[in-house]
Design a protein around this motif. Structure first.
Motif, PDB file in Angstrom:
ATOM      1  N   ASP A  25      36.020   7.532  40.867  1.00 44.64           N
ATOM      2  CA  ASP A  25      35.492   6.868  39.671  1.00 44.64           C
ATOM      3  C   ASP A  25      35.161   5.403  39.928  1.00 44.64           C
ATOM      4  N   GLN A  26      35.651   4.838  41.020  1.00 44.02           N
ATOM      5  CA  GLN A  26      35.341   3.436  41.311  1.00 44.02           C
ATOM      6  C   GLN A  26      33.890   3.247  41.736  1.00 44.02           C
ATOM      7  N   VAL A  27      33.237   4.320  42.133  1.00 43.83           N
ATOM      8  CA  VAL A  27      31.829   4.233  42.514  1.00 43.83           C
ATOM      9  C   VAL A  27      31.014   4.478  41.253  1.00 43.83           C
ATOM     10  N   GLY A  28      30.651   3.399  40.575  1.00 41.95           N
ATOM     11  CA  GLY A  28      30.030   3.515  39.259  1.00 41.95           C
ATOM     12  C   GLY A  28      28.524   3.394  39.241  1.00 41.95           C
ATOM     13  N   VAL A  29      27.920   2.946  40.325  1.00 43.70           N
ATOM     14  CA  VAL A  29      26.470   2.775  40.399  1.00 43.70           C
ATOM     15  C   VAL A  29      25.964   3.644  41.539  1.00 43.70           C
ATOM     16  N   VAL A  30      25.187   4.666  41.199  1.00 41.50           N
ATOM     17  CA  VAL A  30      24.797   5.669  42.200  1.00 41.50           C
ATOM     18  C   VAL A  30      23.302   5.944  42.111  1.00 41.50           C
ATOM     19  N   TYR A  31      22.675   6.045  43.291  1.00 33.05           N
ATOM     20  CA  TYR A  31      21.255   6.386  43.384  1.00 33.05           C
ATOM     21  C   TYR A  31      21.084   7.642  44.230  1.00 33.05           C
ATOM     22  N   ARG A  32      20.014   8.359  43.941  1.00 32.90           N
ATOM     23  CA  ARG A  32      19.614   9.516  44.723  1.00 32.90           C
ATOM     24  C   ARG A  32      18.349   9.132  45.495  1.00 32.90           C
ATOM     25  N   MET A  33      18.415   9.187  46.832  1.00 32.19           N
ATOM     26  CA  MET A  33      17.275   8.843  47.675  1.00 32.19           C
ATOM     27  C   MET A  33      16.693  10.107  48.285  1.00 32.19           C
TER      28      MET A  33
END
Length: 407
Positions: free
Chosen positions: A180-188
């Motif tokens: 949950d600490q990874v709050g900003v995620v992108y799909r490349m």
């Protein structure tokens, strides 16, 4: 039939051998240790032209000093009296400017754009291995961390690549291994991955099946150019051919010092290990702030990272594995980071200007293929194809012209 001796059985050397065979050349591949014994085995296996970018950028001036002080830093420089290493680092740092980044990116873009189709050429012509589509999942703990990554992607697109990128609103549904600490995620999108060791072995098998000779007990001690360039092995044996290709990665300097190759190649060592996950891993994961790259690997999750400037033959440093674990511990979930397998270190060949060394040397008939830094896997097949063309026809494709090893 013309002949060639290729020194190095990693991705770059074997791809060069395969493409020489495509042009009717009889090849002998020599390696001192085995197929994929250098940096080709334990890396993340990313076929990611959208991330094949200059290693030195302006952020180096921010995190570089930390490398000397923080044992867990992604970039690690051991504090030692090594004038050659410090000279390399000074030149490497000098390329950490926006202008240098743009210049290097412009030089890399043509070969980046042909990288994936060159893998398709191999797998469509007898190399029994696969490449798999992403997407790549890119994560940050907070918004401000993503600025540098987004700026890099914008630069890659500006130079002519297509890199689809979108925000992921429910990242745990896509990659349950992220905490949950990874709050900003992108799909490349637009990127692929492989299992690098098996892929390179399949490439070696294809070279042998097509009549090539592969010797994995062959330590080359010297070479000489000429109308029939040759190599001398540690056992005293001499082999001659119409051409010789040196594709020994971080060990290039040992054979190229007298060939007019002035650009220093420094071992930038990467580490990896694999862990089991509670839920199957499906996609590569990248944590740019920690410089951690993860990939599904044979039913497990390979976690790779760090850039350590040491000698290529120095032993694995357990502290570097611990550094990756310490960085990943709060960002990953659903895995036992203490139950590690396949702990590995590999020496990537880094040049100060971030460009490979591909082409003819000052010794007649002797060529170099190396210095790709972190990008030897993704650029290996394209490098081999273009270098084979140069060896057989004498024509230097514009895509490798900036990589002149005599620059």
């Amino acid at each position: 039939m013309s002949s060639s001796v290729v020194i190095g059985a990693g991705m770059v050397g074997l791809a060069t051998a395969w493409h020489l065979q495509e042009r009717g050349v009889q090849v002998t591949v020599l390696d001192r240790a085995g197929v994929a014994a250098g940096s080709s085995w334990g890396n993340a296996g990313w076929l990611s032209p959208g991330k094949t970018i200059p290693l030195a950028d302006p952020s180096l001036w921010t995190y570089g000093p930390t490398a000397l002080l923080d044992a867990d830093a992604a970039l690690h420089v051991p504090f030692r009296a090594d004038p050659g290493l410090w000279s390399f680092l000074a030149r490497f740092a000098a390329h950490g400017t926006r202008r240098a980044w743009e210049r290097t990116m412009a030089a890399l873009t043509p070969i980046d754009r042909m990288a994936l189709e060159c893998f398709d050429e191999l797998t469509g012509s007898g190399v029994d291995a696969w490449t798999r589509q992403g997407p790549f999942i890119v994560g940050f703990t907070e918004e401000r961390q993503s600025a540098g990554f987004l700026r890099e992607v914008e630069g890659v697109v500006r130079h002519g690549q297509d890199v689809p990128l979108e925000r992921v609103e429910n990242p745990r549904e896509v990659v349950p291994q992220l905490s949950d600490q990874v709050g900003v995620v992108y799909r490349m999108g637009g990127q692929r991955f492989i299992e690098p060791g098996p892929f390179v072995q399949a490439l070696a098998d294809a070279v042998v099946a097509r009549g090539g000779t592969l010797r994995t007990d062959a330590q080359v001690t010297s070479l000489a150019g000429g109308s029939r360039p040759g190599v001398t092995l540690a056992n005293g044996e001499t082999l001659t051919a119409d051409s010789v290709v040196v594709a020994t990665g971080a060990w290039l300097p040992g054979l190229t010092r007298d060939l007019g190759v002035r650009t220093r190649v420094q071992a930038g060592r990467g580490y990896s290990f694999s862990v089991a996950t509670e839920e199957p891993s499906r996609y590569p994961v990248y944590l740019p702030a920690q410089r951690i790259a993860c990939t599904p690997y044979r039913g497990r999750f390979r976690i790779a990272g760090t850039m350590e400037f040491r000698g290529p033959d120095e032993p694995l440093q357990p502290r570097r594995i611990e550094a990756i674990v310490n960085q990943a511990r709060s960002l990953m979930t659903g895995m036992d980071l203490e139950d590690r397998q396949d702990e590995w270190v590999g020496s990537r060949p880094v040049t100060p200007d971030g460009l490979p060394l591909v082409g003819a040397t000052s010794a007649p008939g002797v060529y170099v293929a190396g210095g790709h830094g972190m990008w030897g896997i993704v650029l290996g097949p394209a490098t081999g194809k273009l270098l084979a063309e140069q060896i057989v026809t004498g024509r230097t494709d514009p895509a490798i012209a900036p990589f002149d090893p005599l620059r």
